[in-house]
Design a protein around this motif. Structure first.
Motif, mmCIF file in Angstrom:
data_model
loop_
_atom_site.group_PDB
_atom_site.id
_atom_site.type_symbol
_atom_site.label_atom_id
_atom_site.label_comp_id
_atom_site.label_asym_id
_atom_site.label_seq_id
_atom_site.Cartn_x
_atom_site.Cartn_y
_atom_site.Cartn_z
ATOM 1 N N SER A 231 -1.455 -9.115 25.950
ATOM 2 C CA SER A 231 -0.630 -8.498 26.991
ATOM 3 C C SER A 231 -0.907 -7.010 27.151
ATOM 4 N N VAL A 232 -1.554 -6.389 26.147
ATOM 5 C CA VAL A 232 -1.830 -4.949 26.262
ATOM 6 C C VAL A 232 -2.753 -4.661 27.444
ATOM 7 N N LEU A 233 -3.607 -5.613 27.805
ATOM 8 C CA LEU A 233 -4.485 -5.389 28.956
ATOM 9 C C LEU A 233 -3.663 -5.252 30.226
ATOM 10 N N LEU A 234 -2.712 -6.164 30.428
ATOM 11 C CA LEU A 234 -1.880 -6.103 31.632
ATOM 12 C C LEU A 234 -0.953 -4.890 31.587
ATOM 13 N N ASP A 235 -0.465 -4.549 30.396
ATOM 14 C CA ASP A 235 0.376 -3.355 30.253
ATOM 15 C C ASP A 235 -0.388 -2.115 30.711
ATOM 16 N N ALA A 236 -1.628 -1.980 30.203
ATOM 17 C CA ALA A 236 -2.436 -0.806 30.538
ATOM 18 C C ALA A 236 -2.808 -0.798 32.013
ATOM 19 N N TYR A 237 -3.128 -1.965 32.546
ATOM 20 C CA TYR A 237 -3.498 -2.071 33.965
ATOM 21 C C TYR A 237 -2.322 -1.663 34.847
ATOM 22 N N ALA A 238 -1.143 -2.195 34.546
ATOM 23 C CA ALA A 238 0.037 -1.890 35.352
ATOM 24 C C ALA A 238 0.386 -0.411 35.287
ATOM 25 N N GLN A 239 0.294 0.170 34.095
ATOM 26 C CA GLN A 239 0.628 1.582 33.938
ATOM 27 C C GLN A 239 -0.374 2.475 34.660
ATOM 28 N N ALA A 240 -1.670 2.163 34.494
ATOM 29 C CA ALA A 240 -2.703 2.995 35.122
ATOM 30 C C ALA A 240 -2.661 2.876 36.640
ATOM 31 N N GLY A 241 -2.334 1.695 37.139
ATOM 32 C CA GLY A 241 -2.304 1.496 38.582
ATOM 33 C C GLY A 241 -0.939 1.707 39.199
#
Length: 296
Positions: A231-241
């Motif tokens: 889930s860290v991938l989606l967390d990072a993606y959502a935060q960065a975008g």
């Protein structure tokens, strides 16, 4: 592969080939080589005999490196030269980093990939219609191979008929995301790491499309190997975008479920028993979650 195509590239670029070609899904051969200065590089060669589809993909990747790569906020291998004539297409690419088996990726590696993909999808997409192609998933949704889908999924998906009956609803969950330039073949075998930063390779399928498709395909391709994208991938993606995390997760859930149900049966014959079992378990879990979240 015609030797004169590769030999011409070797002579033009002053290379010493170190390793014989390895096959690739695109039909290209990849050669490890050295320049006269001792720099490690790759030759990616697609001969004309590979067919029109493979040649078009090779020329699309050539166009990516020439037109798009210099302006993108993500790392990709630097193209050092190219050959394109009636014999085929050859790209000379730097050795951009080190590959890592997906099972050995750390949480930070996944998170960094999430931020890279958010940067790619947040960039201004090209306006040239050349970068648009028919969407394979949309085509499968509009004309599903019912027999193949039923044979593969009916034994493990009790609500298969409900999934097949709502193709428009599945992709509607991601309709709020704007179109973007997507990698199109985003999986861990196409990613190397340079000083801890992911470098995205193999841009033959680059296209203007749904950004969530890159995220879903990453998971779809990892599933047969037993790797689950954390889930860290989606967390990072959502935060960065700066995306709404809940809406993004719902869009990804629907996209991945659609890919598994409507596209995967066509590739089932190429996957071993263990990989098939993992795919079916994943598909069932996604479907159960989808209907639970949507209250149906």
């Amino acid at each position: 592969m015609p030797s004169d195509l590769v030999e011409s590239a070797v002579e033009r670029f002053g290379l010493e080939v170190e390793r014989k070609a390895a096959g690739s899904a695109s039909g290209a051969g990849v050669f490890g080589a050295r320049t006269s200065e001792g720099r490690r590089v790759y030759l990616k060669a697609t001969p004309a005999e590979s067919g029109s589809r493979q040649l078009a993909a090779a020329r699309r990747e050539l166009g990516f490196y020439r037109q798009l790569a210099p302006g993108l906020p993500v790392d990709s291998p630097r193209m050092l030269g190219a050959l394109d004539d009636d014999r085929g297409v050859v790209l000379l690419l730097e050795q951009a980093g080190t590959s890592r088996d997906a099972a050995s990726w750390t949480p930070e590696m996944w998170a960094r990939l999430g931020r890279e993909l958010a940067a790619l999808h947040g960039s201004v997409p090209p306006v040239d219609e050349y970068w648009r192609r028919p969407d394979v998933l949309l085509q499968a949704l509009s004309a599903p191979d019912t027999a193949a889908i039923t044979a593969f999924w009916q034994p493990v998906l009790p609500r298969l008929a409900d999934v097949v009956a709502q193709p428009d609803e599945l992709l509607a969950h991601g309709a709020w995301l704007p179109e973007a330039l997507v990698h199109g073949d985003c999986h861990t075998d196409n990613i190397v790491f340079r000083e801890g930063r992911p470098v995205l390779c193999d841009w033959q399928e680059a296209v203007i499309g749904r950004p969530v498709s890159d995220l879903a395909f990453l998971s779809v391709r990892a599933t047969p190997t037993g790797t689950e994208v954390p889930s860290v991938l989606l967390d990072a993606y959502a935060q960065a975008g700066t995306y709404d995390r809940g809406l993004l997760e719902q869009a990804l859930l629907a996209e991945e479920l659609a890919m598994f149900v409507f596209l995967w049966p066509g590739y089932a014959a190429y996957i071993d028993r263990l990989g098939t079992e993992r795919i079916q378990r994943r598909g069932r879990a996604l479907a159960e979650r989808y209907f639970r979240v949507n209250g149906t």
